[in-house]
Design a protein around this motif. Structure first.
Motif, PDB file in Angstrom:
ATOM      1  N   TYR A 187      50.508  85.403  -4.579  1.00  0.00           N
ATOM      2  CA  TYR A 187      51.618  86.040  -3.872  1.00  0.00           C
ATOM      3  C   TYR A 187      52.752  86.355  -4.838  1.00  0.00           C
ATOM      4  O   TYR A 187      53.358  87.424  -4.780  1.00  0.00           O
ATOM      5  CB  TYR A 187      52.151  85.116  -2.771  1.00  0.00           C
ATOM      6  CG  TYR A 187      51.255  85.023  -1.572  1.00  0.00           C
ATOM      7  CD1 TYR A 187      50.555  86.135  -1.114  1.00  0.00           C
ATOM      8  CD2 TYR A 187      51.118  83.846  -0.858  1.00  0.00           C
ATOM      9  CE1 TYR A 187      49.741  86.053  -0.008  1.00  0.00           C
ATOM     10  CE2 TYR A 187      50.309  83.755   0.249  1.00  0.00           C
ATOM     11  CZ  TYR A 187      49.620  84.855   0.673  1.00  0.00           C
ATOM     12  OH  TYR A 187      48.832  84.783   1.761  1.00  0.00           O
ATOM     13  N   GLU A 190      58.144  95.560  -2.510  1.00  0.00           N
ATOM     14  CA  GLU A 190      57.995  96.352  -1.280  1.00  0.00           C
ATOM     15  C   GLU A 190      56.545  96.366  -0.827  1.00  0.00           C
ATOM     16  O   GLU A 190      56.245  96.232   0.356  1.00  0.00           O
ATOM     17  CB  GLU A 190      58.448  97.788  -1.536  1.00  0.00           C
ATOM     18  CG  GLU A 190      59.926  97.938  -1.625  1.00  0.00           C
ATOM     19  CD  GLU A 190      60.429  98.930  -0.590  1.00  0.00           C
ATOM     20  OE1 GLU A 190      59.671  99.844  -0.246  1.00  0.00           O
ATOM     21  OE2 GLU A 190      61.565  98.763  -0.118  1.00  0.00           O
ATOM     22  N   ALA A 199      54.267  94.196  -1.550  1.00  0.00           N
ATOM     23  CA  ALA A 199      53.891  92.859  -1.090  1.00  0.00           C
ATOM     24  C   ALA A 199      54.318  92.658   0.355  1.00  0.00           C
ATOM     25  O   ALA A 199      53.573  92.129   1.183  1.00  0.00           O
ATOM     26  CB  ALA A 199      54.520  91.801  -1.992  1.00  0.00           C
ATOM     27  N   GLN A 200      55.524  93.134   0.643  1.00  0.00           N
ATOM     28  CA  GLN A 200      56.040  93.018   2.007  1.00  0.00           C
ATOM     29  C   GLN A 200      55.196  93.842   2.969  1.00  0.00           C
ATOM     30  O   GLN A 200      54.870  93.405   4.071  1.00  0.00           O
ATOM     31  CB  GLN A 200      57.486  93.506   2.011  1.00  0.00           C
ATOM     32  CG  GLN A 200      58.291  92.964   3.146  1.00  0.00           C
ATOM     33  CD  GLN A 200      59.720  93.459   3.085  1.00  0.00           C
ATOM     34  OE1 GLN A 200      60.064  94.356   2.315  1.00  0.00           O
ATOM     35  NE2 GLN A 200      60.563  92.887   3.898  1.00  0.00           N
ATOM     36  N   ALA A 201      54.820  95.037   2.517  1.00  0.00           N
ATOM     37  CA  ALA A 201      54.024  95.914   3.371  1.00  0.00           C
ATOM     38  C   ALA A 201      52.649  95.316   3.669  1.00  0.00           C
ATOM     39  O   ALA A 201      52.029  95.641   4.665  1.00  0.00           O
ATOM     40  CB  ALA A 201      53.872  97.283   2.718  1.00  0.00           C
ATOM     41  N   LEU A 202      52.192  94.418   2.766  1.00  0.00           N
ATOM     42  CA  LEU A 202      50.889  93.782   3.002  1.00  0.00           C
ATOM     43  C   LEU A 202      51.002  92.587   3.934  1.00  0.00           C
ATOM     44  O   LEU A 202      50.005  91.961   4.268  1.00  0.00           O
ATOM     45  CB  LEU A 202      50.298  93.289   1.684  1.00  0.00           C
ATOM     46  CG  LEU A 202      49.809  94.350   0.732  1.00  0.00           C
ATOM     47  CD1 LEU A 202      49.166  93.686  -0.463  1.00  0.00           C
ATOM     48  CD2 LEU A 202      48.822  95.245   1.438  1.00  0.00           C
ATOM     49  N   GLY A 203      52.214  92.271   4.320  1.00  0.00           N
ATOM     50  CA  GLY A 203      52.378  91.149   5.224  1.00  0.00           C
ATOM     51  C   GLY A 203      52.651  89.837   4.531  1.00  0.00           C
ATOM     52  O   GLY A 203      52.526  88.776   5.120  1.00  0.00           O
ATOM     53  N   ILE A 204      53.028  89.885   3.251  1.00  0.00           N
ATOM     54  CA  ILE A 204      53.394  88.656   2.550  1.00  0.00           C
ATOM     55  C   ILE A 204      54.842  88.316   2.898  1.00  0.00           C
ATOM     56  O   ILE A 204      55.718  89.177   2.832  1.00  0.00           O
ATOM     57  CB  ILE A 204      53.231  88.841   1.023  1.00  0.00           C
ATOM     58  CG1 ILE A 204      51.749  89.035   0.687  1.00  0.00           C
ATOM     59  CG2 ILE A 204      53.787  87.645   0.271  1.00  0.00           C
ATOM     60  CD1 ILE A 204      51.495  89.389  -0.755  1.00  0.00           C
ATOM     61  N   ASN A 205      55.056  87.079   3.291  1.00  0.00           N
ATOM     62  CA  ASN A 205      56.404  86.629   3.626  1.00  0.00           C
ATOM     63  C   ASN A 205      57.166  86.398   2.324  1.00  0.00           C
ATOM     64  O   ASN A 205      57.211  85.289   1.797  1.00  0.00           O
ATOM     65  CB  ASN A 205      56.303  85.341   4.446  1.00  0.00           C
ATOM     66  CG  ASN A 205      57.648  84.887   4.966  1.00  0.00           C
ATOM     67  OD1 ASN A 205      58.694  85.357   4.514  1.00  0.00           O
ATOM     68  ND2 ASN A 205      57.632  83.981   5.912  1.00  0.00           N
ATOM     69  N   HIS A 240      55.900  90.426   7.906  1.00  0.00           N
ATOM     70  CA  HIS A 240      54.606  89.745   7.781  1.00  0.00           C
ATOM     71  C   HIS A 240      54.020  89.394   9.143  1.00  0.00           C
ATOM     72  O   HIS A 240      52.807  89.363   9.318  1.00  0.00           O
ATOM     73  CB  HIS A 240      54.742  88.504   6.900  1.00  0.00           C
ATOM     74  CG  HIS A 240      55.691  87.465   7.400  1.00  0.00           C
ATOM     75  ND1 HIS A 240      55.296  86.380   8.102  1.00  0.00           N
ATOM     76  CD2 HIS A 240      57.043  87.399   7.311  1.00  0.00           C
ATOM     77  CE1 HIS A 240      56.362  85.651   8.416  1.00  0.00           C
ATOM     78  NE2 HIS A 240      57.427  86.247   7.947  1.00  0.00           N
ATOM     79  N   CYS A 243      52.492  92.664  10.489  1.00  0.00           N
ATOM     80  CA  CYS A 243      51.195  92.897   9.844  1.00  0.00           C
ATOM     81  C   CYS A 243      50.114  92.044  10.485  1.00  0.00           C
ATOM     82  O   CYS A 243      48.991  92.485  10.705  1.00  0.00           O
ATOM     83  CB  CYS A 243      51.266  92.537   8.367  1.00  0.00           C
ATOM     84  SG  CYS A 243      52.148  93.714   7.371  1.00  0.00           S
ATOM     85  N   GLN A 303      50.195  99.276   6.802  1.00  0.00           N
ATOM     86  CA  GLN A 303      50.787 100.534   6.364  1.00  0.00           C
ATOM     87  C   GLN A 303      50.386 100.839   4.931  1.00  0.00           C
ATOM     88  O   GLN A 303      50.199  99.945   4.117  1.00  0.00           O
ATOM     89  CB  GLN A 303      52.311 100.514   6.494  1.00  0.00           C
ATOM     90  CG  GLN A 303      52.992  99.406   5.743  1.00  0.00           C
ATOM     91  CD  GLN A 303      54.465  99.725   5.502  1.00  0.00           C
ATOM     92  OE1 GLN A 303      54.852 100.858   5.249  1.00  0.00           O
ATOM     93  NE2 GLN A 303      55.287  98.702   5.573  1.00  0.00           N
TER      94      GLN A 303
END
Lengths: 323, 237
Positions: A187, A196, A198-204, B74, B77, B83
């Motif tokens: 991560y 950005e 990383a955030q778009a992938l759902g990483i907190n 997150h 997602c 996206q």
């Protein structure tokens, strides 16, 4: 890690363990200093090298850690093994406050670095006015016997400090190697490369950046405790100085940011370089004020120009081990 | 049946500047819905608001019947909205495979990660050939394929594409848009923001025109393709 790297690491470890039996007291103090910077650089590297968060105020964690354990010993005679926990707790708390302010309100990059400097400077000024901790006049820990090892109070001969620092450096290396392979390591790399995305992938991203700050500040607090009991005197003007923060980051920057061995190699090169220049100047009898700093600066400049990713990545390729 | 994604009366501000004004739209399950509009119309902002990256001041976003208000990106997602952001945001110094693995780190995606990776490689065979290559050393088109493959790793129900063909050579752009079409045929719902208005209207079942943060027109792709205003403003006809 490939075979050759494992063998080299083992050889280095054996060499460091055996060193005090062959080295004189001066060499031992230099080696201790190298290990100190290797360890602290490793701690800083968790934040910058792994997670991409540039801290230019790591002296705050060294200083707070040193003063926390130092004050407990100075005022109440409580040894560093208990003081260590207070040092870690306070440093982590400060790290989390800085991290929360920055990461919640989207302060990043250069502005984050400025925030870390600001915190270190405020703390320096604050400690100058804390009479309980000695204020600008400093705090001095009692130096008892130097020839006996008193582990409970962490008092003893230089060889004890050397082995303590060696153990810490080895532990830090193992921890960082494990972290890099863990989920957190993945991560962090993603956040470092492109937050950005990383955030778009759902990483907190908030949580993982806070974890990096927590680990880094806790590790650095331990070097503060070591500092207090090794040098026995603490001055806000020195320990919180921005120069101290820069000293911490030079090792990993020269050695290779984000690599495991960069901070160690960088610390060794810089410390030996600094000492080597001093001795060479003395040998030639040059006494021009400031020439040492100029030479030191020139070498750093050359290192960064010719090895922009650090000495370790360049060296690792040469000797055929992974980075 | 209600739509998979519903946006109602969305207002969003950057400081004092209003970027979205009462935006409402629906994305029915299994369809491609396109949003077209000029640069700065608010298309990317809309996607970022749905993704939970920007916080709207008013309005509601519902996905599969669930209100997304207050959820972090997150969490959004993890509900099944992926996206593909503008500008092919791959991690340059990670390998293709590592990039893909990072797409499957969410709790919802971990179990099926292996199969998802095979699917991504099947859709873009060139990624399989380059699995050990650093993402930053690939061409723009390959990076876009990687970004799409990575979004699939989360096994989403809805994928939002922000300008997927921007800056790509025409042939590569065509391939990327074809892949979007294939994904839709497999049952994925798609929200598409695309500067190539003609193509996006042709492949979408429904489209909205966004101007200065407002939806000014909507209809089926074919209707809009025939509309004089659209033809003049966006197709240059």
């Amino acid at each position: 890690m490939n075979r050759r790297a494992a063998a080299l690491l083992l050889a280095l470890g054996a060499l460091l363990v055996a060193l005090p039996h062959v080295a004189g007291s001066y060499a031992l103090s230099v080696a201790t200093l190298i290990l100190y910077f290797a360890y602290t650089g490793q701690a800083w590297n968790v934040m910058m090298g792994f997670a991409g968060q540039l801290s230019l105020g790591h002296s705050i964690y060294v200083g707070v850690g040193a003063y926390a354990a130092g004050a407990l010993f100075f005022h109440y005679g409580i040894g560093p093994w208990a003081g260590l926990w207070l040092a870690i707790a306070l440093s982590v708390l400060i790290g989390l406050v800085i991290g929360f302010l920055a990461f919640r309100f989207g302060i990043s990059g250069v502005y984050f670095a400025l925030l870390t400097i600001a915190f270190a400077e405020f703390t320096r000024i604050g400690f100058d006015h804390l009479d309980w901790l000695g204020g600008p006049g400093g705090m001095f820990l009692k130096v008892a016997q130097r020839d006996q090892i008193d582990l409970a109070n962490f008092r003893g001969p230089p060889i004890m400090y050397y082995y303590a620092m060696l153990a810490l450096s080895a532990a830090a290396l193992a921890l960082c190697a494990w972290l890099l392979r863990s989920r957190a390591g993945y991560y962090w790399r993603a956040i470092r490369e492109d937050e950005e995305a990383a955030q778009a992938l759902g990483i907190n991203t908030f949580r993982w950046k806070m974890l990096a700050v927590t680990i880094s500040s806790a590790m650095t607090a331990i070097s503060g405790v070591f500092f207090a009991f090794y040098y026995n005197n603490l001055f806000p003007e020195q320990i919180f100085n921005i120069g101290r923060s820069i000293e911490i980051i030079l090792g990993p920057v020269i050695g290779g940011v984000g690599t495991l061995f960069g901070p160690i190699l960088g610390a060794a090169v810089l410390t030996l370089l600094s000492d080597g220049i001093t001795e060479a100047l003395a040998a030639f009898g040059w006494e021009i004020p400031g020439i040492k700093q100029v030479l030191y600066g020139l070498v750093l400049l050359a290192a960064i120009m010719f090895m922009p990713h650090g000495i370790w990545p360049a060296l690792a390729r040469r000797i055929g081990v992974d980075r | 049946m209600s739509a998979l994604l519903q946006v109602e009366g969305l207002d969003l501000y950057y400081g004092d500047a209003q970027a979205l004004v009462q935006v409402s739209l629906e994305v029915p399950e299994g369809e491609i819905v396109a949003i077209v509009g000029a640069n700065g119309a608010g298309k990317s902002t809309l996607i970022r608001a749905i993704a939970g990256i920007e916080r709207p001041r008013a309005g509601r976003i519902r996905f599969a019947g669930r209100d997304l208000a207050g959820l972090d990106s997150h969490e959004v997602c993890n509900l099944g909205i992926a996206q593909v952001a503008e500008g092919r945001q791959v991690f340059p110094s990670l390998t293709v495979e590592e990039n893909l693995e990072l797409g499957a780190m969410l709790p919802r995606a971990r179990a099926g990660a292996r199969r998802a990776m095979q699917d991504a490689y099947a859709l873009f065979p060139t990624l399989a050939e380059r699995r050990r290559q650093l993402a930053g050393t690939m061409s723009g088109g390959e990076q876009q394929m990687l970004a799409i493959g990575r979004s699939l790793m989360a096994q989403p129900e809805l994928i939002m594409f922000d300008e997927p063909s921007l800056g790509l050579a025409p042939l590569v752009a065509k391939e990327v848009l074809h892949a979007i079409h294939v994904l839709n045929a497999r049952g994925l719902t798609i929200l598409l923001v695309e500067q190539n208005v003609a193509v996006s209207l042709r492949i979408s079942q429904h489209a909205y025109v966004l101007e200065n943060g407002r939806i000014v027109m909507s209809g089926s792709g074919e209707q809009l393709l025939r509309d004089d205003r659209v033809r003049q403003a966006y197709l240059g006809l």
